[in-house]
Design an enzyme around this catalytic site. Structure first.
Site, PDB file in Angstrom:
ATOM      1  N   HIS A   1       0.877  -1.180   0.000  1.00  0.00           N
ATOM      2  CA  HIS A   1       0.000   0.000   0.000  1.00  0.00           C
ATOM      3  C   HIS A   1       0.907   1.220   0.000  1.00  0.00           C
ATOM      4  O   HIS A   1       1.972   1.197   0.639  1.00  0.00           O
ATOM      5  CB  HIS A   1      -0.829   0.114   1.277  1.00  0.00           C
ATOM      6  CG  HIS A   1      -1.745  -1.007   1.566  1.00  0.00           C
ATOM      7  ND1 HIS A   1      -1.375  -2.121   2.260  1.00  0.00           N
ATOM      8  CD2 HIS A   1      -3.059  -1.188   1.283  1.00  0.00           C
ATOM      9  CE1 HIS A   1      -2.416  -2.940   2.397  1.00  0.00           C
ATOM     10  NE2 HIS A   1      -3.442  -2.401   1.808  1.00  0.00           N
TER      11      HIS A   1
ATOM     12  N   GLU B   1     -10.689  -6.969  -4.464  1.00  0.00           N
ATOM     13  CA  GLU B   1     -10.526  -8.004  -3.447  1.00  0.00           C
ATOM     14  C   GLU B   1     -11.769  -8.071  -2.575  1.00  0.00           C
ATOM     15  O   GLU B   1     -11.986  -7.225  -1.722  1.00  0.00           O
ATOM     16  CB  GLU B   1      -9.301  -7.665  -2.581  1.00  0.00           C
ATOM     17  CG  GLU B   1      -9.052  -8.681  -1.495  1.00  0.00           C
ATOM     18  CD  GLU B   1      -7.777  -8.374  -0.709  1.00  0.00           C
ATOM     19  OE1 GLU B   1      -6.840  -7.799  -1.298  1.00  0.00           O
ATOM     20  OE2 GLU B   1      -7.742  -8.688   0.485  1.00  0.00           O
TER      21      GLU B   1
ATOM     22  N   HIS C   1     -10.987 -14.233   3.699  1.00  0.00           N
ATOM     23  CA  HIS C   1     -12.198 -13.481   3.339  1.00  0.00           C
ATOM     24  C   HIS C   1     -13.288 -14.431   2.857  1.00  0.00           C
ATOM     25  O   HIS C   1     -14.473 -14.230   3.142  1.00  0.00           O
ATOM     26  CB  HIS C   1     -11.887 -12.445   2.260  1.00  0.00           C
ATOM     27  CG  HIS C   1     -10.948 -11.367   2.708  1.00  0.00           C
ATOM     28  ND1 HIS C   1     -10.510 -10.362   1.875  1.00  0.00           N
ATOM     29  CD2 HIS C   1     -10.370 -11.134   3.911  1.00  0.00           C
ATOM     30  CE1 HIS C   1      -9.694  -9.563   2.553  1.00  0.00           C
ATOM     31  NE2 HIS C   1      -9.588 -10.017   3.775  1.00  0.00           N
TER      32      HIS C   1
ATOM     33  N   ASP D   1     -10.901 -11.567  10.645  1.00  0.00           N
ATOM     34  CA  ASP D   1      -9.803 -11.863   9.742  1.00  0.00           C
ATOM     35  C   ASP D   1      -8.534 -12.120  10.544  1.00  0.00           C
ATOM     36  O   ASP D   1      -7.974 -11.190  11.142  1.00  0.00           O
ATOM     37  CB  ASP D   1      -9.615 -10.594   8.889  1.00  0.00           C
ATOM     38  CG  ASP D   1      -9.040 -10.866   7.529  1.00  0.00           C
ATOM     39  OD1 ASP D   1      -9.087 -12.001   7.056  1.00  0.00           O
ATOM     40  OD2 ASP D   1      -8.550  -9.891   6.916  1.00  0.00           O
TER      41      ASP D   1
ATOM     42  N   ASP E   1      -0.758 -12.634   2.139  1.00  0.00           N
ATOM     43  CA  ASP E   1      -1.459 -11.662   2.976  1.00  0.00           C
ATOM     44  C   ASP E   1      -1.662 -12.309   4.351  1.00  0.00           C
ATOM     45  O   ASP E   1      -2.780 -12.541   4.811  1.00  0.00           O
ATOM     46  CB  ASP E   1      -2.783 -11.277   2.333  1.00  0.00           C
ATOM     47  CG  ASP E   1      -3.337 -10.000   2.953  1.00  0.00           C
ATOM     48  OD1 ASP E   1      -2.643  -9.389   3.778  1.00  0.00           O
ATOM     49  OD2 ASP E   1      -4.469  -9.616   2.615  1.00  0.00           O
TER      50      ASP E   1
END
Lengths: 435, 435, 435, 435
Positions: free
Chosen positions: D102, D231, D270, D306, D338
């Site tokens: 990011h 995403e 997710h 998460d 991730d």
């Protein structure tokens, strides 16, 4: 800063259901009697210092959003004292009698235990001075935020951390006692595990029991007569917390001979995270003789973490109050608002609005529960369902005097039993028409 | 029909991992020793009569799908006996030593208790004759299917139903004893509530305790030495079942002084429905001294009801076996296949395939667990995490001789404690490389 | 049996909130106007034949519990006709105008398609004769109960089953049309998978699209002008259903060019099973132009399967009605009571009580929603939140005329944006005070 | 600090399954060919800068726990550059080719957009210089951490925030392009709602579409040929996110005509939070032509948020690779880790251990999937299930040429269809024996 922290906010008053004023109560009328007791005495409402004065709006994906006017961005003693003043202005304007705190909410931590304790003493002295006729519902030690507690406090794999936790609880009990607190809470946010692969659960639970035994001993030593409360929560931050729910906690207390020394602080959002309704957890606590306090909040039914929202569901509030009335009240516990503004609610007045709607919701719950009890038809429906046990043979069963052979003989006499409708829809109808 | 029920199916043999034969074991080798014990003695595998011989493939939205050749569409005594013969052919061909049953699975119900008991006696006599060196792992009474039990058996609001349940359990214990059963199970599918609004939970729990006390008394009276097992399940068919999970059940047993008379039958699918991993429930049972039997199955992680699938997850099987080994084995309990074919699996051979893959999965779990234990590095990782408690002061803590004042003094001496990494990823790595 | 089926039950009338009569409406007043429309026209309530007349109280662990007086234990044509008479007496006494059915609910299946169709014709002819001014809200084909559909209907792996499903839908559309039905529903209880390991999901979805295309063609061919509705449900009986939720179904319809031919039938219990609030699913359907009908029921927030309870939550009912009002009403759809008595509710009057409390709940929702809309402060709060987009530059953005370079330039001009409080607690307060 | 950041860590090498070295690969062998392609080309592994270099171990109840040696407690440009050097040492030692970031991870934010962009440029210039033959798998803009985004970025109720988000994405696309990034990701952590009561969902979704249209236009304008990826995530931090799951996102893209401009980045954690298996989400993306990238991690099956753990489940990895192989590979996407260390894992080597076990797990998945495909019996089982559609009439159905009347005629000819067993247990057996 010793002036007014909430200059635009008046004393919150009861204006009745027709009022449109967001800064007034529509249902909560502190002095009004319901079922022979004043509303304020049914609830013993408490403001949670951490959410109201230390809630930043930060979340795992976001930085703080609140910028309350009395903050300056530091965690100094000066600001700690300012917050304490704001706290008392807040609870005065809101018209509640109690507040709750963690040690580290109200005063800055220190580089050493000694320094942390000194900070705490300084803020607590101010609180004592300011609190007047306000009281501490309960105090507690924050054993979850500091990295030293990452593996737990009482259940840490590190002896040094166990000791630190003991020292911190010792001090937190002392200051709770000094502030005439009526209860002391244990919430074990880190007392659990992330993975069984690297955990000796049995050893950790043994340590937890030793820790709580020591807490009981110390309570007695210092003459603190408040109730010790354990607050069940199933998970978050850990994957599994040892105080999962009311029944799990009761099992632990019974196993280690601690059942007479503790009661439970039931939180609605924790209840639903553990797969139970809030009402179920309250009833479980009640019938185990353990209902000690209520953290009045709610979760989001579609969300798998603790959202700590202000409860606005009238039906749930009615169920809660049915249990509290059945329990003969909740004192010396009370209703602590373990509830916070949404991250996106950033006006000072939102702090008041959240508490007002929460108090009004509980007040509606109390009024509805009283209506149901005075009407009596729901109780009567339940009583009737079990009336066959009010017979002579039913009494033998309940007294443990009806063995299998006797009962088999009865079955042969009686033939196929009659089974009545459970009348659940009727019960729901009666309940809903009271809302 | 006294011929062969599974004519196309051979005796299932161990052929090793390279075999492509669906009707052979690739990992389960009954006589092979692992950690000093034969595989078959680690597992004591049992076939569940209900799923294998009474499972119809029906579901809440669908009619039965199975049409096994030995059925004729009736629930007659004749067919009941035929099924019993099929059962023994099945367990013989599969090479397991145990079976489990509910009273009403194996024999038709009757219009009266007397008739039902007579039916049961007739089928049980045949089973006794047929079973040879096969054994009953456990028997139980079906207190959930008949409409009389709609409000519960031991917790029904109707005294007549409580009595009927007592009479039925009395008989089921007798026949379990007659068949030399090694355990007796209580699964309270209807012992719970649909709504708290029409339920007196406290009274129902008192009744349940009385019922179990009577069961203990009757067991002793008839000289049945098998273990009494309670099988926790959180919900389904009811919204809430009183035996929610291991800890909840332990709390109940302790509260009513029954903790020494019962053990638990842990089912993996029930574990996950209650919000726990199967491993958690097994460990909880173990450290409460209550691990008595395992219902070896699995649920679907995305599904909120009991799917009772054959376990095929090697990692989960490894965790299960780590607990069983730590427990010193599971006898006199065993591994019951409380698992059923999917509704859409309609070939007779599917019954074998399901059990074979289930047994092979557990065998892989055992081999992996043994590998982990022999390697020792996972145990060592855990031991090291807690080594600070192996010190002198750690021993004082564990012996309950370190009070808060002593510990506070130590903190002041020691300063900020060191806290080591939990090494969870390393533990997971060690675990996974053993699979 | 052509007499009265519910002799003890009067015509249900509106008696107002102070009535204690369980067999009267306290809030639903059919002819009363709310926001310019009669209550009955807002709702267009429908009784679901299957739950009310074919619900047995059976569940995966239990046999049927209901013994309605008009049943004789058979699924004969004679009893099918008797039930149809009972149906019309029921909806007449309840005072609703619509009913819904599956083909196999109302008439016995046959050994062949021809026989099944003949049975259906015979019962449908009677229904036509009896229905007078009552109407069919929607009809549908039951493609899930018969074992032939175990792998699906339109998505079965078997061509013969696909064809059978087509023939059955063809007939069900014909009789719906004959009975002047206003809609036709597809609920794909078996259109999904149990395991991806043995499933060709892409091929199955292609088949489903072909099937629905054929349904559209046939609808047009026979001149049926009713709306075709798809009813999303995430799972149960299958592990995954292709019509998971509103958005998933919309994606499917768009992908295959069917978006203009179908609308959605949103069921509250299905919504919550898919992880959404009922309000979310309704709003998603509405803003995709797909809100066609509502199955008014509710689930248990702690339970992972479809409980199909009568909705009694006033807040939820208010949210539902806010969406319906925003949608300009629900016609030609309506509110179907896809809700059933609890298994333990076995009195005939319970059928009425369930529907009455369900209708009253929706009526309270409508009254509350109207109050909120008339008051206007909630709408105003929302409008204000977005008012920056009502500016000139906001309009450019909304018209797709503000590219990234233009916006970057604006940011440089404007500096850090002001961000107002979301006022969620205030919105909740306004909402709750309308209840 | 330009020396070595991980002095104790060697280059990670493949040592094969018998190695006990935690700092070696046991299954991942970059250059080894599987199904005609090198392992490294199947995976295109990427290190996520945020978790590995900005993960602090903080959680909603706890302060940061990591104290990596290269940090000094500040978010200065100096430290940002140091971290970037550490990043390249890390990915070099680990032997992966890609990294993801990011904007705000890699460079400090600024008081103004201009300042933030200047900071970003400075760090990106260094990254360009350092990256050599390493590549950016994808870049993205962090539109969730800063309080300005509390109501969303593209879906904020504030025009100024929408503009700011546009400017930030513009810059992030530019730097991704400059670093030769192969994809650009949109993750809408704040693009959703906390409550429908204060939200205009339709207006927000319209804004989101406008925003993405502008992103497509800008991508083309600057000649960036990378794939744009969305995403999906169902919730957290918001109660409901607009990109809930693959199907929901596909519906949005289709509705707004954007379906050809975007692909999906599927994250396993997710997926499970949205009620689906990871395999389901991957297959849904694949058959909608949208599979673009995989965020290789896993959640805890009992946890509702998460957890972003390193995937260690071999069966899940095998399913993932079955889809990837069916998809013909994942390029130009890849497997981004991730995934983060647990809060309690605080050794520098834990960073390597987590990635190594994650890569080895995926490698085992690839090897197993290849074994299954080469063996062919699972594919054959599936092919056979649908073989009736490979007939002449089946082809008519699949071509849309078999209408309801034709099919009804066939049913009358054919009679009751045969329906074969689904063989799910056999499929599971075949699958498991490949692990």
């Amino acid at each position: 800063w010793e002036g007014e922290f909430f200059p635009g906010i008046p004393q919150i008053k009861y204006e009745g259901p027709s009022s449109k004023n967001p800064l007034a109560f529509k249902y909560y009328n502190a002095e009004e009697e319901v079922l022979g007791k004043k509303m304020k005495d049914w609830f013993r409402f408490s403001v949670a210092f951490w959410h109201t004065f230390r809630g930043t709006g930060g979340d795992p994906f976001g930085a703080p959003t609140k910028s309350w006017p009395w903050e300056d961005g530091t965690n100094s003693l000066k600001i700690a004292k300012r917050r304490m003043r704001a706290n008392f202005e807040f609870i005065n304007k809101l018209g509640v009698d109690y507040w709750c705190f963690h040690d580290r909410d109200i005063a800055p931590d220190g580089k050493t235990l000694e320094e942390a304790n000194a900070n705490l003493d300084e803020v607590v002295a101010l609180a004592k001075e300011l609190q007047g006729n306000k009281k501490v519902l309960w105090g507690t030690a924050q054993l979850f935020m500091h990295p030293r507690y990452m593996h737990g406090g009482a259940t840490s794999s590190e002896l040094g951390v166990y000791a630190y936790a003991a020292a911190q609880v010792k001090k937190a009990m002392e200051v709770t006692h000094y502030l005439a607190g009526e209860n002391y809470v244990f919430w074990g946010g880190r007392e659990g595990y992330q993975s069984l692969l690297n955990t000796d659960m049995e050893r950790e639970l043994n340590h937890l029991a030793r820790f709580l035994e020591s807490a009981v001993a110390y309570k007695k030593k210092i003459g603190f007569n408040g109730t010790l409360l354990i607050e069940p929560k199933p998970q978050e931050p850990t994957k599994h917390q040892y105080d999962w729910d009311a029944a799990t906690t009761a099992n632990f207390l019974r196993k280690y001979g601690l059942i007479d020394e503790f009661k439970l602080n039931i939180e609605c959002n924790h209840a639903t995270l553990s797969g139970h309704s809030c009402h179920h957890e309250l009833e479980t606590a009640r019938i185990n003789g353990l209902l000690g306090n209520i953290d009045a909040n709610t979760g989001d039914p579609q969300v798998g973490w603790d959202t700590d929202q202000f409860l606005i569901d009238i039906a749930e509030a009615t169920n809660i109050m049915l249990t509290v009335i059945r329990n003969g009240g909740i004192a010396p516990g009370g209703f602590n608002f373990d509830a916070k503004l949404r991250r996106e609610s950033t006006d000072v007045e939102d702090l008041f609005i959240g508490h007002i709607v929460g108090m009004d919701t509980m007040a509606r719950g109390l009024r509805n529960a009283a209506k149901l009890i005075e009407d009596g038809s729901l109780d009567e429906l339940v009583r009737k369902r079990y009336q066959s046990f009010d017979s002579e043979i039913g009494s033998l069963v309940e007294a443990g005097k009806a063995d299998f052979e006797f009962l088999e003989k009865k079955v042969k006499e009686w033939g196929e039993p009659k089974v009545a409708s459970a009348k659940q829809e009727l019960a729901e109808m009666i309940f809903q028409y009271a809302l």
